[in-house]
Enzyme design. Structure first.
Site, short mmCIF file in Angstrom:
data_model
loop_
_atom_site.label_atom_id
_atom_site.label_comp_id
_atom_site.label_asym_id
_atom_site.label_seq_id
_atom_site.Cartn_x
_atom_site.Cartn_y
_atom_site.Cartn_z
N GLU A 250 20.41 -19.05 -2.73
CA GLU A 250 21.48 -19.98 -3.10
C GLU A 250 22.19 -20.51 -1.85
OE1 GLU A 250 21.59 -16.72 -6.36
OE2 GLU A 250 20.91 -16.94 -4.29
N CYS B 239 23.94 -12.85 -7.24
CA CYS B 239 24.63 -11.57 -7.05
C CYS B 239 26.14 -11.77 -7.09
CB CYS B 239 24.21 -10.94 -5.73
SG CYS B 239 24.56 -11.93 -4.26
N TRP C 245 -18.85 -2.02 5.93
CA TRP C 245 -18.34 -3.14 5.15
C TRP C 245 -19.26 -3.49 3.98
CZ3 TRP C 245 -13.58 -3.52 6.28
CH2 TRP C 245 -13.14 -3.34 7.61
N ASP D 109 -13.46 6.71 8.16
CA ASP D 109 -13.38 5.32 8.65
C ASP D 109 -12.42 5.11 9.81
OD1 ASP D 109 -15.05 4.87 6.53
OD2 ASP D 109 -13.57 3.86 5.28
N LEU E 109 -5.08 0.23 9.15
CA LEU E 109 -4.17 -0.07 8.05
C LEU E 109 -3.06 -1.05 8.46
CD1 LEU E 109 -3.81 3.45 6.38
CD2 LEU E 109 -5.49 1.65 5.92
N GLU F 44 -5.48 1.88 -1.12
CA GLU F 44 -6.78 1.35 -0.68
C GLU F 44 -7.90 2.38 -0.68
OE1 GLU F 44 -7.38 -1.12 2.60
OE2 GLU F 44 -5.94 -2.64 2.00
N GLY G 165 -9.34 6.81 -0.71
CA GLY G 165 -10.69 6.59 -1.19
C GLY G 165 -10.79 6.67 -2.71
N LEU H 175 -7.80 6.87 -5.55
CA LEU H 175 -7.65 5.78 -6.52
C LEU H 175 -7.76 6.29 -7.95
CD1 LEU H 175 -9.82 3.23 -4.55
CD2 LEU H 175 -7.48 2.76 -5.28
#
Length: 348
Positions: A53, A78, A177, A207, A211, A291, A293, A297
């Site tokens: 704003e 706000c 990859w 790996d 990151l 991400e 392994g 996940l």
């Protein structure tokens, strides 16, 4: 109402410009209209700087027009003092008579107070224009406020036959990859948009990932690494202190902070995804990309601690290795092609 939707759509477009730069503040877009034309626009600056704003009001060349203008904003202005003064007070100060708001702010310090202050000052206030779209653009902020955890994005790349990696020699410690350079660059763009990035121990051992977001201009996310027994080699990139890093470890291994390294402990005998989400919430992190392994996940999937999954499928065939996580009961909501790579996006 259709004209209101037109300008709120523009405000949503503007809000997206702040993604990745405003944490812990939400991303907000604002449009000011007078005599059927846009006279000012703005979006949220980095934390501690102007809200949307303020930027919109300051962009108006003829400030006298504000007294007959309509201010469109994606999120309720706000009403409290933080690092900046209340936006509701700014609107009142400039005597802007009409305010159209996409959605209310559920933050405990706002939550209808901005609307109340505006109405008590004589503003005509309209709330709920394209409300779902405005909530969607700020889904990280709303998840953090309402569910008391970060917005969780799962991301992985898998081969055409469903593997995330082949059998590897951990002495080599280099990524293999599956996707092409375009897909990998997109991943780095995503990293600049989120607060944190998380990987498990095996991913780091195999790996040695950095990151960071070296392939896209923007902020690198805070690194979150799971290391129950503190066996990640000190020479690993994730421990180089170039980026703030939180190490999730067992209670008996918790250490005092070391430079840019913070150690947080969980009970590995209990479900871990919820505990990790609680730690990120306590560290004021609104979003995280998980991400890898595959085991990490799958843990977040099985515990239901996720909001969105972004899955790349490459043309590579892997004969033996680590299988990809399973999202059996969820359907693809988006599908994109990047040369030979396919990106599928799921929502929980």
């Amino acid at each position: 109402m259709k004209i209101h939707e037109f300008y709120i759509k523009r405000a949503i477009q503007l809000a997206k410009n702040g993604l990745g730069n405003t944490y812990p503040n939400p991303i907000v877009g604002c449009v000011i209209v007078a005599d059927d034309r846009i006279i000012g626009e703005g979006f949220t600056s980095p934390a501690g700087q102007n809200h949307a704003e303020v930027n919109a009001v300051q962009s108006v060349k003829d400030q006298t027009l504000l007294k007959k203008a309509t201010l469109y904003v994606t999120l309720e202005p706000c009403s409290h003092y933080g690092k900046t003064p209340p936006c509701a007070d700014l609107i009142i100060k400039h005597r802007i008579p009409n305010v159209v708001i996409g959605t209310l702010d559920t933050h405990e310090k706002v939550c209808g107070r901005g609307v109340k202050k505006l109405m008590e000052a004589g503003c005509k206030v309209t709330v709920g224009v394209l409300e779902e779209a405005c909530k969607e653009v700020n889904r990280r902020f709303f998840t953090f406020q309402e569910q008391k955890r970060p917005y969780v994005i799962l991301k992985w790349a898998q081969s055409e036959n469903g593997y995330v990696s082949p059998l590897q020699d951990t002495q080599n410690r280099a990524p293999i990859w599956i996707t092409n350079e375009i897909s990998r660059q997109l991943v780095h763009k995503w990293r600049t948009e989120e607060n944190a990035i998380l990987v498990g121990t095996n991913t780091i051992l195999k790996d040695n990932p950095r990151l960071n977001s070296r392939d896209w201009k923007g902020n690198s996310p805070i690194r979150i690494v799971i290391d129950r027994s503190l066996k990640i080699p000190k020479a690993s990139f994730v421990l180089d202190e170039s980026i703030p890093t939180i190490c999730i470890t067992d209670k008996k291994n918790k250490k005092k902070p070391q430079g840019n390294l913070l150690f947080e402990a969980i009970d590995f005998n209990l479900p871990i995804a919820g505990q990790i989400a609680g730690i990120l919430y306590n560290n004021n992190l609104q979003s995280v990309i998980v991400e890898g392994g595959s085991k990490t996940l799958q843990t977040f999937i099985d515990e239901g601690i996720w909001d969105e999954a972004r899955v790349f499928e490459g043309k590579t065939i892997i004969e033996e290795g680590t299988k990809a996580p399973l999202l059996n009961k969820y359907n693809t909501v988006e599908k994109h092609q990047f040369m030979e790579d396919v990106l599928k996006i799921y929502q929980k």
